[in-house]
Design an enzyme around this catalytic site. Structure first.
Site, short mmCIF file in Angstrom:
data_model
loop_
_atom_site.label_atom_id
_atom_site.label_comp_id
_atom_site.label_asym_id
_atom_site.label_seq_id
_atom_site.Cartn_x
_atom_site.Cartn_y
_atom_site.Cartn_z
N PRO A 104 0.83 -1.21 0.00
CG PRO A 104 -0.62 -1.48 1.80
CD PRO A 104 0.64 -2.01 1.20
CD GLU A 105 3.39 3.07 -4.17
OE1 GLU A 105 3.30 4.24 -4.58
OE2 GLU A 105 3.93 2.17 -4.81
#
Ligand SMILES: [Zn+2]
Length: 267
Positions: free
Chosen positions: A2-3
């Site tokens: 996840p960014e």
């Protein structure tokens, strides 16, 4: 992994689902999480859920006093709201918070995620500037870049300057900005910095609108996958024609990570 857009997606989805609910029970199910004082949150009301850098942050209050919980999803962390109507499997469950009317579940296959419970948000705030904050003007970006000899690709990935950018979005941002990934960060001209600034906002904003990018196993708070991967222009498209000029997208390795770029459009 996840960014920023994926974390923002989870926070935005959880906020309307759990704000206003009280914590009835809090359990840590994995020793590797250490001992964040989650029990101290009992009786607290969730005021809001928001993104803090790459963490999903919760503001909770009781008798007018706020406390904060910050969850870092790292590689494979997932926060899922279960309101009783939907059954969720128990595998890889690391923490469980019973709220009024449902449970907030923290799943994490690889177990790198972390949970912190603090009195003041500053204790868990990242050192880098948030790329979507008003603080990041083109001038502020130019100031941050000044003097750096690092390749711009590597510079954008460091978390102590801008926080939350990962490999996928950095490739897309550089493509949209028309900046070659190996250019020295501190050598970018004013115009290029402005394009970089705009591209950073555009790419992240569009990714948030698409609820993030799903490559391996990102799932949002509803257990669904994101859809931004459909809009990726260069990432993971080695050899395919550039959507702008038709030249083949190239892949190089920088800091052991793949960089995808168009040799025609990025100078
Ligand atoms: Zn091109």
């Amino acid at each position: 992994m996840p960014e920023l857009p994926e974390v923002e997606t989870v926070a935005r989805q959880l906020d309307p689902l759990i704000a206003g609910r009280r914590v009835r029970r809090a359990r840590l199910l994995d020793r590797r999480l250490g001992k964040p004082p989650v029990a101290s949150l009992l009786g607290h009301r969730v005021e809001r859920v928001f993104r803090l850098g790459k963490q999903v942050a919760f503001e909770l209050s009781r008798r007018g006093r706020s406390r904060f919980m910050a969850v870092h999803l790292r590689m494979t962390g997932r926060l899922i709201w279960q309101d009783g109507r939907r059954r969720v499997e128990d595998q890889h469950l690391r923490a469980c918070f019973d709220l009024d009317g449902g449970r907030l579940l923290f799943f994490d296959t690889r177990r790198f995620g972390t949970i912190a419970v603090v009195d003041a948000l500053e204790e868990v705030a990242p050192s880098g500037v948030d790329p979507l904050s008003a603080e990041l003007t083109p001038e502020a970006l130019a100031e941050l870049l000044r003097g750096s000899r690092q390749a711009i690709k590597a510079w954008l990935l460091r978390q102590d300057r801008l926080v939350g950018l990962g490999n996928i979005y950095v490739c897309e941002i550089l493509f949209q900005a028309g900046v070659a990934p190996d250019r020295a960060a501190g050598r970018l001209r004013r115009r290029a910095v402005e394009r970089l600034h705009r591209a950073t906002r555009d790419v992240l904003t569009r990714a948030i609108e698409s609820c993030g990018t799903t490559f391996s196993d990102f799932q949002d708070a509803r257990g669904l996958t994101g859809s931004y991967q459909r809009y990726l222009t260069v990432y993971a498209r080695e050899g395919e024609p550039c959507p702008a000029c038709g030249r083949a997208v190239r892949r190089i390795v920088q800091q052991q990570r793949s960089t995808f770029y168009c040799p025609g459009c990025q100078r």
